[in-house]
Design an enzyme around this catalytic site. Structure first.
Site, PDB file in Angstrom:
ATOM      1  N   GLU A 108       6.358  -1.143  13.067  1.00 46.12           N
ATOM      2  CA  GLU A 108       4.959  -1.387  12.080  1.00 46.12           C
ATOM      3  C   GLU A 108       4.061  -1.261  12.957  1.00 46.12           C
ATOM      4  O   GLU A 108       3.104  -0.656  13.111  1.00 46.12           O
ATOM      5  CB  GLU A 108       5.060  -2.683  11.311  1.00 46.12           C
ATOM      6  CG  GLU A 108       6.123  -2.918  10.152  1.00 46.12           C
ATOM      7  CD  GLU A 108       5.623  -1.474   9.642  1.00 46.12           C
ATOM      8  OE1 GLU A 108       4.840  -0.683   9.028  1.00 46.12           O
ATOM      9  OE2 GLU A 108       6.639  -1.174   7.931  1.00 46.12           O
TER      10      GLU A 108
ATOM     11  N   GLY B 260       0.679  -1.303   0.428  1.00 39.04           N
ATOM     12  CA  GLY B 260       0.017   0.036  -0.222  1.00 39.04           C
ATOM     13  C   GLY B 260       0.715   1.177  -0.047  1.00 39.04           C
ATOM     14  O   GLY B 260       0.860   1.809  -0.866  1.00 39.04           O
TER      15      GLY B 260
ATOM     16  N   GLU C 175       8.175   3.199   3.278  1.00 39.04           N
ATOM     17  CA  GLU C 175       8.200   4.622   4.726  1.00 39.04           C
ATOM     18  C   GLU C 175       9.147   5.315   3.703  1.00 39.04           C
ATOM     19  O   GLU C 175      10.332   5.956   4.404  1.00 39.04           O
ATOM     20  CB  GLU C 175       8.253   4.391   5.586  1.00 39.04           C
ATOM     21  CG  GLU C 175       9.219   3.554   6.043  1.00 39.04           C
ATOM     22  CD  GLU C 175       8.530   2.339   6.347  1.00 39.04           C
ATOM     23  OE1 GLU C 175       7.688   1.813   5.527  1.00 39.04           O
ATOM     24  OE2 GLU C 175       9.093   0.925   7.476  1.00 39.04           O
ATOM     25  N   ASN C 176       9.795   5.485   2.397  1.00 37.25           N
ATOM     26  CA  ASN C 176      11.452   6.187   1.922  1.00 37.25           C
ATOM     27  C   ASN C 176      10.749   7.076   2.793  1.00 37.25           C
ATOM     28  O   ASN C 176      10.573   8.228   2.891  1.00 37.25           O
ATOM     29  CB  ASN C 176      11.419   5.886   0.705  1.00 37.25           C
ATOM     30  CG  ASN C 176      10.495   4.665   0.368  1.00 37.25           C
ATOM     31  OD1 ASN C 176      11.666   3.848  -0.028  1.00 37.25           O
ATOM     32  ND2 ASN C 176      10.060   5.001  -1.115  1.00 37.25           N
TER      33      ASN C 176
ATOM     34  N   HIS D  93       6.262   6.848  10.310  1.00 40.20           N
ATOM     35  CA  HIS D  93       7.615   5.897  10.339  1.00 40.20           C
ATOM     36  C   HIS D  93       8.595   6.577   9.855  1.00 40.20           C
ATOM     37  O   HIS D  93       9.524   6.570  10.428  1.00 40.20           O
ATOM     38  CB  HIS D  93       7.788   4.479   8.854  1.00 40.20           C
ATOM     39  CG  HIS D  93       6.643   4.145   9.005  1.00 40.20           C
ATOM     40  ND1 HIS D  93       7.352   2.974   9.927  1.00 40.20           N
ATOM     41  CD2 HIS D  93       6.213   3.074   7.548  1.00 40.20           C
ATOM     42  CE1 HIS D  93       6.921   2.032  10.129  1.00 40.20           C
ATOM     43  NE2 HIS D  93       5.981   2.240   8.830  1.00 40.20           N
TER      44      HIS D  93
ATOM     45  N   HIS E 126       0.103   6.115   8.751  1.00 45.23           N
ATOM     46  CA  HIS E 126       0.744   5.694   9.136  1.00 45.23           C
ATOM     47  C   HIS E 126       2.748   5.291   7.866  1.00 45.23           C
ATOM     48  O   HIS E 126       3.770   5.670   9.405  1.00 45.23           O
ATOM     49  CB  HIS E 126       0.600   3.982   8.735  1.00 45.23           C
ATOM     50  CG  HIS E 126       1.221   3.017   8.435  1.00 45.23           C
ATOM     51  ND1 HIS E 126       1.356   2.033   9.835  1.00 45.23           N
ATOM     52  CD2 HIS E 126       2.486   2.746   8.093  1.00 45.23           C
ATOM     53  CE1 HIS E 126       1.852   1.490   9.657  1.00 45.23           C
ATOM     54  NE2 HIS E 126       3.022   1.412   8.283  1.00 45.23           N
ATOM     55  N   GLU E 127       2.300   6.469   7.403  1.00 45.28           N
ATOM     56  CA  GLU E 127       3.890   6.536   6.931  1.00 45.28           C
ATOM     57  C   GLU E 127       4.833   7.590   7.104  1.00 45.28           C
ATOM     58  O   GLU E 127       5.813   7.364   7.605  1.00 45.28           O
ATOM     59  CB  GLU E 127       3.730   6.350   5.102  1.00 45.28           C
ATOM     60  CG  GLU E 127       3.668   5.220   4.254  1.00 45.28           C
ATOM     61  CD  GLU E 127       3.768   4.282   4.799  1.00 45.28           C
ATOM     62  OE1 GLU E 127       4.960   3.684   4.853  1.00 45.28           O
ATOM     63  OE2 GLU E 127       2.931   2.903   3.962  1.00 45.28           O
TER      64      GLU E 127
HETATM   65 ZN   LIG Z   1       4.797   0.578   8.240  1.00 48.98          ZN
END
Ligand SMILES: [Zn+2]
Length: 1037
Positions: free
Chosen positions: A428, A369, A372-373, A409, A405-406
């Site tokens: 996570e 989906g 997280e670069n 991170h 979420h990203e």
């Molecule tokens: Zn994640």
């Protein structure tokens, strides 16, 4: 009352814990001593211990809890430890890991990318050069670095002393394919404290294989296919883009430059600092700023011909979103919330995002989906894009949560990174947990705390107690082999991780968690961590508050899979006995033999009672792994009072009570359900039904709790109950009671249906979901008005599939179609039939076919159902048809079962042995002696079963026997209960008259085009909730 006060309430003689709220002062001095003891104890706990304090009962403590133990004291350490080694893999966990002799400090990476037709012979390749500065920590003459799917020019490999640039003589260079190592042997050993530079040239291929590494992705521009290039490196794919030491703890700085055609824009983690163009203008080189220290899997670069939208955050960070030209407008929502959330996280953690820009790309193809670069987040386009004109409102939820979420991170994962993948939950679990407060910050009306309970806690508990898959602990050893790394990324890590953090937050207190997490982040900036680092920070933060030894509390939840069932029994008017057992919702013992069955946990209990209904400040007590049971004395408790444990289900466990308490709770709900807060109502229903499903509680106890639900309006409560209805439906489907059961639920849902109606105008996400649920349920349970409305919609659909009057939501259309076909005739069924193959036709509507296939199985016409099964000559289609039919109705079940059994020999000729497995899938629906006889007869005359089919046959037989036993135990009381509650009709089947699909269909529904449904939200769940299938946009090639 705060937590300290609560704790000081607790003391007790011998093996009885007495909780007297009036005796605070007497125990203050004892508590002070305990704090000191805990602080000392912490420093004697070795870090990285593999064993847990949770284990088998020690003989010394089994029969009689220690006399001098105070509740909430540090967990005693004099009980037997159980090693979890037996649950860990037997292989060497460090197999395939890089040696620790060399540590990378800096990379210079240059790549030149060929993507266009004019360079046909090189198209979709790149050439690169990498130079890595390594610090030597231990003498070695073997240099191992990762490289995979790269053609490294061995002759170009050079190793130099960094100081004087002298070359180190090499013996040879080779590949180890198993662990994807490039191995360089040197003549003389590299020396400790020295620094070396390794350089090499290589060629790579842009390939879509596994979407891992540096890969191409196409999008359509008009009729033309265009290509962009993206990266996806987590967990072990950076080595597919450039040679590197590809382990997360080996952080370094990176200097990246990319040569590319001027038609595309180059992006990377850091801002562009300059670019050059060749004299003929055919090539650009983009140079990026040197990165902050980061792991290889956070590195990213991209070549795009996408437009972007841009904004600046209030803290001065340039925030851009990129999407293909025809969809860039749909990136506005992600940009808007992303800007707010990035600042929200900066404020929450008091740490500014260290990179002065943030880019987010909506990729036409992407392996997950989102990823997280650092400062260059990539999403699969549907997960980042929300088009209010085309997407249904609840799609906002998916976009908002994944963006949160990203972005989370960037702190939990990027700034502070796991040392190795066994601690993946640190990344996570936190990112999953932080989705909720961040989304709540931008959408407080969505009640995200409730969603957290529903989406993460209940979901992961179901996975942990399921017999379908052998549960695994969320912290477990993992080696360096690629397959093992990928295996770590299961949903337990995410959802159970978030649930555990929620549990900690409730127990330690919100401020303690906040303080502890800030401390944890600041102590490990740009560094790597193990789980014990988190426990250390939280223990420190709680020192002046609760004095909890967090590691001792939490190890059993992370190093053991599964979860406990806490059983509360009233011994006398004021005394409760509380004990735990491992909860296994396992009715046929599929995996029991491979899994420990007597695990124990250190359980922080919360509880309250009807005398003091303060759910915000519940009482607390420990139920320790070593306790056979504890007793709790509540002075204020009277005979008529109920008790509730695990308030708001903050603990990751189920609770069962004696029947009398369950009955009192059911009565409370009926008298005044709002006394019990929403999350606790959902938790009570969840506990009662799942325990009933496991056979440990009568189903009727759970059913009684639902009697108040005609007044219930909260989404999570309905969603919780709805999860268990398929099970009950399955049990009752072929009994005389099913009609009463249907009447009962029709009565319960009708008030909500009537109050919400079909008017989606102005619905926010949660209202939208609630309304959908009410309509789907009302139609499914036969509400007359709902079926009339559904029929009107269906007829409109028959006349024009793209009519503005047809809702765009596929799950709704599936429910409506089913309800209509259930009541309707040949004409409606034939319409579905004629459209049922459209999923295979990309020019038509890929989802309508699935809706139609499901709806056709709802018919109550036996010959139509028979015809439905006969018309397929593919096993997959036959399987789908029989799957739906056995779930939708008793008639459907009978027709499908008879068809499969009677036609078995003929079908076996066509489909072979795998047909047996479809037969065994009927097992969960078979629950009478005559069913069992039919199954046994069938088995005894089937002489051509494979060994696997025989095993499955015996499992199916076992399941049917357990079903029969379950029916014997439960049916009499369910029958009696239904006779009492079902005949009542509280509400007429009236319904709202006003219908407005505008909001449901998006604001531009009135301009409806065929494109609209193609891009419509593609979540599809069957009306009975038994399975959910998620379809993504057809991937472009
Ligand atoms: Zn994640």
């Amino acid at each position: 009352m705060n937590k300290n006060e609560l704790e000081t309430d607790c003391q007790g003689p011998r093996n009885v814990i007495i909780l007297q709220r009036t005796t605070v002062i007497l125990v203050v001095s004892a508590v002070v001593l305990l704090f000191v003891a805990m602080a000392l104890a912490f420093y004697f706990i070795p870090l990285r211990s593999k064993s847990t304090e949770c284990g088998e009962l020690s003989p010394a403590t089994t029969m009689q809890p220690q006399d001098d133990r105070k509740p909430l004291a540090p967990i005693p350490s004099n009980h037997s430890n159980i090693s979890l080694d037996a649950m860990l893999p037997t292989y060497d966990p460090f197999l395939g890991r890089l040696p620790e002799s060399l540590v990378p400090e800096h990379y210079d990476i240059w790549i030149k990318v060929y993507m266009d037709e004019e360079e046909y012979d090189r198209a979709f390749t790149y050439t690169g050069r990498v130079s890595i500065v390594l610090r030597c920590d231990e003498e070695t003459s073997i240099i191992k670095i990762h490289a995979w799917w790269l053609k490294v020019d061995f002759d170009s490999v050079v190793v130099r002393h960094r100081g004087n640039s002298d070359e180190v003589a090499l013996q040879g260079v080779k590949f180890d394919e198993t662990y994807q190592f490039l191995i360089i042997d040197t003549e003389e050993p590299l020396e400790p404290t020295e620094k070396y530079v390794i350089e090499m040239s290589y060629d790579g291929e842009l390939t879509e294989y596994n979407l891992c590494g540096f890969y191409p992705s196409s999008h359509k521009y008009g009729k033309e296919a265009r290509w962009v290039a993206l990266t996806s490196f987590q967990p072990d794919c950076a080595r597919k883009a450039f040679p590197c030491l590809d382990e997360p703890q080996l952080k370094a700085t990176f200097n990246i430059s990319i040569t590319h055609r001027p038609t595309r824009k180059a992006l990377s983690n850091m801002p562009e600092i300059r670019s050059t163009t060749t004299e003929d203008g055919s090539w650009n080189t983009t140079y990026f700023d040197i990165t902050v220290p980061m792991s290889t899997y956070h590195i990213s670069f991209a070549l795009l011909d996408f437009p972007s939208l841009e904004r600046e955050t209030s803290t001065g960070i340039q925030f851009r979103v990129w999407a293909e030209p025809t969809r860039i407008h749909a990136a506005e929502y992600a940009l808007e919330i992303g800007v707010q959330m990035l600042t929200y996280f900066e404020n929450s953690f008091q740490i500014k995002h260290p990179i002065p820009k943030m880019d987010m790309i909506a990729a036409p193809t992407f392996i997950s989906g989102g990823l997280e670069n650092w400062a260059l987040i990539v999403y699969r386009d549907d997960y980042m894009l929300y088009d209010p004109n085309q997407d249904s409102t609840d799609h906002m939820f998916d976009v908002a949560t994944i963006v949160a979420h990203e972005l989370a991170h960037m702190w939990f994962g990027n700034l502070v990174t796991l040392k190795w993948w066994n601690d993946l939950w640190l990344n996570e679990g936190f990112a999953s947990f932080l989705e909720y407060p961040a989304v709540d910050f931008v959408h407080p009306e969505w009640k995200m705390e409730n969603q957290l309970l529903l989406t993460d806690v209940m979901f992961s508990m179901r996975e942990d107690e399921s017999y379908d898959v052998i549960p695994k602990p969320i912290v477990r050893e993992v080696g360096g082999w690629s397959g093992e790394l990928w295996d770590m990324f299961d949903s337990r890590i995410y959802q159970k991780g978030a649930s555990i953090i929620r549990s900690l937050r409730a127990f330690l207190d919100e401020q303690v968690i906040e303080r502890g997490l800030k401390k944890y982040l600041r102590a490990h900036l740009y560094d790597n961590v193990v789980t014990d680092d988190l426990w250390h920070a939280l223990t420190e933060a709680d020192k002046k508050h609760g004095g909890t030894d967090v590691k001792k509390m939490m190890d059993c939840w992370l190093l053991q899979a599964g979860l406990p069932l806490v059983t509360v029994t009233r011994i006398d008017e004021t005394t409760l006995k509380v004990e735990q057992s491992q909860f296994i919702k396992d009715r046929d013992g599929l995996w029991e033999k491979d899994f420990p069955k007597d695990q124990k946990w250190n359980i922080p209990l919360t509880y309250t009672h009807s005398g003091i209904t303060d759910f915000n400040r519940p009482f607390r007590a420990w139920l320790l792994a070593e306790d056979e049971y504890i007793t709790i004395e509540i002075d204020d408790l009277t005979e008529k009072d109920w008790v509730i444990f695990n308030v708001n289900q903050t603990g990751y466990f189920h609770v069962n009570y004696d029947t009398d308490n369950w009955n009192k709770l059911a009565k409370q709900l009926k008298d005044d359900f709002e006394v019990i807060p929403t999350q606790t109502r959902a938790a009570l229903l969840n506990d009662a039904f799942v325990i009933a499903e496991s056979g440990e509680l009568d189903l009727v106890v759970g059913l009684q709790l639902t009697e108040y639900m005609y007044e219930e309006t909260e989404f999570i409560v309905w969603e919780t109950v709805e999860h268990y209805l398929p099970f009950i439906r399955t049990v009752l489907l072929r009994t005389d009671e099913f009609e009463l059961f249907q009447n009962y639920w029709r009565n319960q849902i009708t008030p909500l249906y009537e109050s919400l109606g079909w008017n989606f105008t102005g619905s926010h996400m949660l209202d939208y979901k609630r309304r959908l649920k009410a309509i789907k349920n009302a139609c499914s349970w036969g509400n007359k008005n709902c079926i009339e409305m559904a029929t009107a919609v269906y007829r409109q659909w028959m006349s024009d599939q793209f009519s503005d009057s047809v809702p765009q939501d596929n799950s709704l259309m599936e429910s409506l179609s089913c309800a209509v076909i259930r009541q309707g005739g040949l004409e409606e069924w034939m319409f579905a039939y004629e459209n049922s193959d459209e999923m295979d036709n990309p020019e038509k509507l890929e989802l309508f076919g699935l809706i139609a296939e499901s709806a056709m199985s709802c018919s109550q016409n036996a010959w139509l159902l028979q015809g439905y099964l006969e018309m397929y000559d593919e096993m997959e289609k036959l399987f789908v048809a029989s799957y739906y039919m056995r779930e939708k109705s008793a008639l459907g079940f009978s027709v499908a079962w008879k068809f499969m059994i009677e036609r078995f020999d003929e079908l076996f000729e066509k489909y072979g042995n795998s047909l047996y497995f479809h037969i065994w899938l009927f097992g969960p629906f078979l629950n009478s002696e005559s069913d069992l006889k039919q199954l046994l007869d069938f088995g005894s005359r089937s002489t051509n079963m494979s060994d696997g089919a025989v095993t499955q046959f015996y499992r199916a037989v076992g399941r049917v026997k357990e079903n029969i036993a379950w029916m014997d135990k439960n049916m009499a009381s369910v029958r009696e209960w239904l006779a009492r509650v079902a005949p009542e009709t509280r509400h007429q089947d009236a319904g709202p008259e006003y219908v407005d699909f505008d909001r449901l269909n998006g604001d531009s529904a009135k301009s409806g085009t065929k494109e609209k449904r193609r891009h419509g939200r593609s979540i599809y769940d069957s009306s009975n909730g038994h399975h959910e299938r998620r379809f993504h946009r057809r991937q472009k090639v």
